[in-house]
Design a protein around this motif. Structure first.
Motif, PDB file in Angstrom:
ATOM      1  N   VAL A 181     -27.729 -14.651  52.268  1.00 13.85           N
ATOM      2  CA  VAL A 181     -26.269 -13.339  52.548  1.00 13.85           C
ATOM      3  C   VAL A 181     -24.957 -13.912  51.674  1.00 13.85           C
ATOM      4  O   VAL A 181     -25.069 -14.913  51.953  1.00 13.85           O
ATOM      5  CB  VAL A 181     -26.366 -13.283  53.780  1.00 13.85           C
ATOM      6  CG1 VAL A 181     -25.231 -12.294  54.121  1.00 13.85           C
ATOM      7  CG2 VAL A 181     -27.409 -13.136  54.866  1.00 13.85           C
ATOM      8  N   GLY A 182     -24.507 -13.077  50.694  1.00 18.09           N
ATOM      9  CA  GLY A 182     -23.231 -13.293  50.255  1.00 18.09           C
ATOM     10  C   GLY A 182     -23.197 -12.488  49.145  1.00 18.09           C
ATOM     11  O   GLY A 182     -24.010 -12.453  48.422  1.00 18.09           O
ATOM     12  N   GLU A 184     -21.312 -12.898  46.459  1.00 17.12           N
ATOM     13  CA  GLU A 184     -21.349 -14.042  45.601  1.00 17.12           C
ATOM     14  C   GLU A 184     -22.582 -14.062  44.485  1.00 17.12           C
ATOM     15  O   GLU A 184     -22.540 -15.157  43.963  1.00 17.12           O
ATOM     16  CB  GLU A 184     -20.604 -14.970  45.247  1.00 17.12           C
ATOM     17  CG  GLU A 184     -21.232 -16.562  46.151  1.00 17.12           C
ATOM     18  CD  GLU A 184     -21.938 -15.993  47.678  1.00 17.12           C
ATOM     19  OE1 GLU A 184     -21.073 -14.992  48.124  1.00 17.12           O
ATOM     20  OE2 GLU A 184     -21.304 -17.213  49.093  1.00 17.12           O
ATOM     21  N   ASP A 224     -22.119  -8.959  51.363  1.00 21.57           N
ATOM     22  CA  ASP A 224     -22.045  -9.374  52.735  1.00 21.57           C
ATOM     23  C   ASP A 224     -21.123  -8.200  53.184  1.00 21.57           C
ATOM     24  O   ASP A 224     -20.233  -7.456  53.223  1.00 21.57           O
ATOM     25  CB  ASP A 224     -20.388 -10.069  52.884  1.00 21.57           C
ATOM     26  CG  ASP A 224     -20.784 -11.707  52.415  1.00 21.57           C
ATOM     27  OD1 ASP A 224     -21.356 -12.387  53.050  1.00 21.57           O
ATOM     28  OD2 ASP A 224     -19.826 -12.151  51.255  1.00 21.57           O
ATOM     29  N   GLY A 248     -23.265 -17.336  56.309  1.00 24.45           N
ATOM     30  CA  GLY A 248     -22.400 -16.208  56.730  1.00 24.45           C
ATOM     31  C   GLY A 248     -22.099 -17.011  58.449  1.00 24.45           C
ATOM     32  O   GLY A 248     -22.337 -15.605  58.736  1.00 24.45           O
ATOM     33  N   ASP A 255     -18.018 -14.223  57.757  1.00 23.97           N
ATOM     34  CA  ASP A 255     -19.628 -14.787  58.271  1.00 23.97           C
ATOM     35  C   ASP A 255     -20.608 -13.523  58.934  1.00 23.97           C
ATOM     36  O   ASP A 255     -20.002 -13.873  60.213  1.00 23.97           O
ATOM     37  CB  ASP A 255     -18.907 -15.963  58.590  1.00 23.97           C
ATOM     38  CG  ASP A 255     -18.246 -16.613  57.748  1.00 23.97           C
ATOM     39  OD1 ASP A 255     -19.190 -17.167  56.718  1.00 23.97           O
ATOM     40  OD2 ASP A 255     -17.647 -18.210  57.588  1.00 23.97           O
TER      41      ASP A 255
END
Ligand code: AMP
Ligand code: MG
Length: 402
Positions: A181-182, A184, A224, A248, A255
């Protein structure tokens, strides 16, 4: 929900929630690396019959008290022989390793201690009863020597075959969803935008799950976005036995694993008193166990090693010592000093090697929890108790990674 628990407490809480495990019977040639799902008993004695441990002569011990005694050769017993001569007083039967002991014989003279001339053999060494391997001395028919929960290694597969089992019941590998998860994160191999990084954790976690005997199901990366994360977690809960996310779970605005779990899931614990790897959470999503691992790559690997792996072992019904594992606990004499962490168990990366009679530990690269290279250039983790530093020359507990 408990917040800020010790590693032991985290494991205790996690172990209250097992993955449902199922059994499947697999051919022996596919069993190595699997975990046995029931006790199995031997179908035969091992050895099945008294047999010779050496190539030589089956004799009567009483006939061989004097060196140079000549005995009459009455035949041969080779492995697989059904028809055997009897060995009477003054007689010897040629015998091969593993061949049945003929009636009347009670000892073996090794071939190196004998000389044959025509139909006689001269005995030039001791006759040893100890070279007879006795029926059932290794295993008795009906005895349970492979226990449920045992990781089957090459020796245990051989043992199962010796016991007469062509196939054995094993734990069906757990299907574990692995979700990164992210915003970036980009898969390696693609061109990166300015603020993008190559995603690495799902590959490492996938490999760790496989090493633990599980069946990892690596999912598409999730940005996200609460909505996308919810869909991904729902899919994972439908198709898998458990879920592992990475990233996250800290206190940041984005998060979202922590956020969605707080609002819509059931968190059993959040944050563990360990460094690296402080922020993990554990609970259930739509009834399936879920571990939210930190995003920092070292933290994700370390938390998997000390928390997720033992939990998987427990779900498989294994004891710590008999199931799959990623590390062995050892005592190490440190040749470098290490800084501990106030209030937290500290798992610094160390290199462990044998030096004479002891294991020694050194540390060589930057220890940042974002530096996955430090997990490659070292092969162990310190287990420094909360608040304890380690001076050069101190002996500490450590994990030697397998
Ligand atoms: P987070 O826990 O999401 O705050 O992430 C902590 C750090 O780990 C950030 O520097 C992230 O970019 C990095 N990170 C998060 N997930 C991954 C991943 N799957 N692979 C590599 N790095 C990650
Ligand atoms: Mg993030």
């Amino acid at each position: 929900m408990e917040i800020g628990v010790s590693l032991e407490r985290a494991l205790e809480i996690a172990n209250q929630l097992k993955i449902d495990s199922y059994s499947e019977t697999v051919p022996l040639s596919e069993a190595s690396g699997r975990v046995l799902s029931s006790d199995i008993a031997s179908k035969v004695h091992d050895p099945r019959f008294d047999n010779s441990a050496m190539d030589g002569w089956a004799v009567r011990e009483a006939d061989c008290q004097e060196m140079g005694t000549a005995l009459r050769i009455v035949g041969t017993s080779q492995a697989g022989s059904e028809e055997l001569p009897k060995v009477g007083p003054g007689e010897a039967c040629s015998i091969m390793t593993g061949a049945p002991i003929p009636e009347g014989a009670d000892a073996i003279v090794i071939v190196e201690d004998s000389m044959v001339e025509d139909s006689m053999v001269t005995i030039n060494g001791p006759a040893r009863p100890g070279y007879i391997r006795k029926r059932g001395e290794n295993l008795l028919e009906g005895s349970v020597v492979l226990k449920s929960g045992t990781l089957l290694n090459p020796s245990s597969v051989s043992l199962a075959a010796t016991m007469g089992h062509a196939e054995i019941p094993t734990v069906v590998p757990f299907r574990i969803a692995v979700i990164g998860v992210g915003d970036e994160l980009y898969p390696p191999g693609q061109d990166l935008p300015k603020a993008g990084i190559y995603e690495s954790n799902t590959f490492g976690i996938e490999a760790l799950v496989r090493k633990m005997g599980g069946s990892p199901q690596r999912q598409d990366l999730i940005p996200d976005s609460i909505e996308k994360l919810r869909d991904a977690l729902d899919d994972a809960a439908n198709s898998c036995d458990a879920i592992i996310t990475s990233g996250g779970v800290s206190m940041g605005k984005w998060d979202i694993v922590r956020e969605i779990m707080e609002k819509e899931g059931d968190i059993r614990f959040w944050r563990v008193l360990m460094r690296p790897g402080g922020p993990p959470l554990f609970g259930t999503w739509r009834g399936k166990p879920i571990f939210g691992l930190p995003g920092n790559p070292v933290s994700a690997h370390v938390v998997f090693t000390v928390l997720v792996a033992p939990w998987l072992v427990n779900s498989m019904g294994s004891e710590d010592e008999s199931g799959p594992r990623l590390a062995n606990r050892v005592r190490v004499v440190m040749q470098d000093s290490l800084r501990g962490a106030p209030g937290k168990i500290c798992l610094r990366r160390i290199s462990i090697r044998q030096d004479g009679d002891v294991l020694v530990g050194t540390t060589n690269t930057h220890q940042g929890s974002g530096n996955i290279h430090s997990m490659v250039s070292h092969n162990g983790l310190s287990l420094l108790p909360p608040g304890e530093d380690c001076d050069k020359g101190d002996t500490i507990d450590a994990l030697w990674l397998c």
